[in-house]
Enzyme design. Structure first.
Site, short mmCIF file in Angstrom:
data_model
loop_
_atom_site.label_atom_id
_atom_site.label_comp_id
_atom_site.label_asym_id
_atom_site.label_seq_id
_atom_site.Cartn_x
_atom_site.Cartn_y
_atom_site.Cartn_z
N ARG A 39 -25.94 42.57 47.31
CA ARG A 39 -24.96 41.48 47.27
C ARG A 39 -25.54 40.09 47.47
NH1 ARG A 39 -22.82 46.05 49.14
NH2 ARG A 39 -20.93 46.69 48.05
N HIS A 76 -25.45 43.82 42.51
CA HIS A 76 -26.35 44.51 41.57
C HIS A 76 -26.47 43.84 40.21
CE1 HIS A 76 -26.92 47.51 44.53
NE2 HIS A 76 -25.93 48.33 44.23
N HIS A 92 -31.55 52.83 41.40
CA HIS A 92 -30.35 53.29 42.11
C HIS A 92 -30.10 54.79 41.93
CE1 HIS A 92 -26.43 52.94 44.02
NE2 HIS A 92 -26.62 51.66 44.19
N TYR A 106 -29.34 58.50 43.02
CA TYR A 106 -28.71 59.19 44.16
C TYR A 106 -29.42 60.52 44.29
CZ TYR A 106 -24.44 56.26 43.84
OH TYR A 106 -23.52 55.24 43.82
N GLU A 160 -32.78 52.59 48.14
CA GLU A 160 -33.06 51.48 47.24
C GLU A 160 -34.09 50.55 47.89
OE1 GLU A 160 -28.96 49.95 46.20
OE2 GLU A 160 -28.50 51.72 47.37
C1 GLA Z 1 -25.22 49.87 46.83
C2 GLA Z 1 -24.32 49.08 47.70
C3 GLA Z 1 -23.09 49.87 47.95
C4 GLA Z 1 -22.42 50.27 46.66
C5 GLA Z 1 -23.38 51.04 45.81
C6 GLA Z 1 -22.82 51.38 44.46
O1 GLA Z 1 -25.89 50.82 47.49
O2 GLA Z 1 -24.92 48.71 48.90
O3 GLA Z 1 -22.22 49.12 48.75
O4 GLA Z 1 -22.01 49.12 45.97
O5 GLA Z 1 -24.56 50.32 45.66
O6 GLA Z 1 -21.63 52.06 44.50
#
Ligand code: GLA
Length: 342
Positions: free
Chosen positions: A85, A110, A184, A186, A306
């Site tokens: 952010r 992002h 990013h 997961y 990340e």
């Molecule tokens: C990042 C942000 C989260 C969210 C994810 C995507 O990790 O910190 O708050 O926005 O990406 O869903």
């Protein structure tokens, strides 16, 4: 034999641009699949302690789903120009105020709605002595999503024969700008279900607390006596009973940044990086979405690691500098190494 790379059509975008999926395989049979759309890593197949292959990342089966839904999840994508952010989507360089596209309430997240996770990258491939390599290039124009400067971006995925996925990020600009690139993916090292049996260690003495909108307050505080203390490995399931994680850790200057492992499969992931921080995000916003092979992803189905500069650094003088100037080269390297514990 140092591995191989194959390429296949994955789908076509809404405007009929073909998107390709590249399959990188090393000499041990480990596989990483990635798209030229968003640099998205769609699969990472690793052998578990029983010798069975497990896909350890979340994602979708089709390009259509990535196009429609990934602005919410960012599954497997390259994130740019700025990971996480930026408060009010605003920052100042040399007395000029830049206003970014806002896509997270009042903030920019992002890289904005048309961030790098949506871009088509130019690709080239190579089989190197270390293993197969996919090179992704993208030229982000001056003013894209509000960011200044033409930014030439190069992200390189190398799958080594030591079962490491090495990600190199290179960027150059023709005007001062801010850059913070990340990946990013997961991870779910069990390949299914939730991450409750995962153990995690983060080599960070400090973290950057956030406000109610998940923007850092600017403080840098010790993890000691907080739920953010992962200096010794901890069971994630137990910790997630107390809080959800979506925060940046200030990495110690140790060789390994983070270690995660699954009890069920024995698969262990070690992360090392040249970047100063890592965002631990525990999939808190996964909302029963249907992913690959019909798997339902709910809260805590995966975790993101990340590697990054700290969120909102352009507005925080005490955070490491994120301004890239003409003539400078942004270069960072993150390694995800997979091993198996019996
Ligand atoms: C990042 C942000 C989260 C969210 C994810 C995507 O990790 O910190 O708050 O926005 O990406 O869903």
């Amino acid at each position: 034999m140092f591995g191989k790379i194959t390429k296949e059509l994955f789908g076509k975008t809404q405007i009929e641009t073909p998107v390709f999926q590249y399959t990188l395989e090393n000499k041990n049979g480990m596989i990483v699949k990635a798209l030229n759309y968003g640099g998205i890593i769609t699969n990472i197949w690793v052998k578990d302690k029983f010798g069975k292959y497990v896909d350890v990342v979340l994602g979708f089966d089709s390009l259509e789903e990535y196009e429609k839904l990934n602005h919410k999840y960012y599954f497997g994508a390259v994130i740019g120009r700025y990971a996480n952010r930026i408060k009010n989507g605003q920052f100042k360089i040399d007395d000029t105020i830049y206003q970014l596209a806002l896509n997270d309430g009042k903030n920019s997240l992002h890289g904005g709605i048309g961030g790098f996770h949506t871009k088509i990258f130019k690709t080239s491939t190579e089989i190197t002595p270390y293993g197969p390599k996919l090179n992704l290039k993208y030229l982000s124009h001056d003013g894209e999503e509000g960011f200044p400067g033409n930014l030439l971006v190069n992200v390189i995925y190398t799958l080594t024969n030591n079962n490491e996925l090495i990600i190199e990020y290179i960027a150059q600009t023709d005007k001062p700008t801010v850059v913070n690139l990340t990946q990013h993916s997961y991870f779910n090292l069990s390949g299914k279900g939730c991450i409750y049996d995962h153990k995690i260690q983060i080599n960070a003495d400090l973290y950057t607390p956030v406000d109610e909108n998940l923007v850092p307050t600017g403080e840098i505080v010790p993890v000691e006596n907080t739920p953010y203390d992962f200096k010794q490995p901890k069971n994630l399931g137990k910790m997630l009973e107390k809080i959800d994680y979506d925060v940046n850790f200030v990495l110690n200057k140790s060789k390994i940044a983070t270690v995660v492992s699954s009890l069920e499969t024995g698969i262990k992931l070690e992360v090392s990086t040249t970047k100063p921080g890592i965002q631990l995000y525990t999939g808190n916003f996964l909302d029963n979405i249907i992913g690959k092979s019909g798997n339902v992803y709910k809260k805590h189905s995966g975790l993101c690691l990340e590697t990054q500069y700290f969120p909102d650094s352009p507005n925080k003088k005490n955070f490491p500098n994120v301004i890239l100037k003409k003539g400078d080269i942004y270069y960072h390297k993150t390694t995800f190494k997979f091993t198996v514990e019996q």
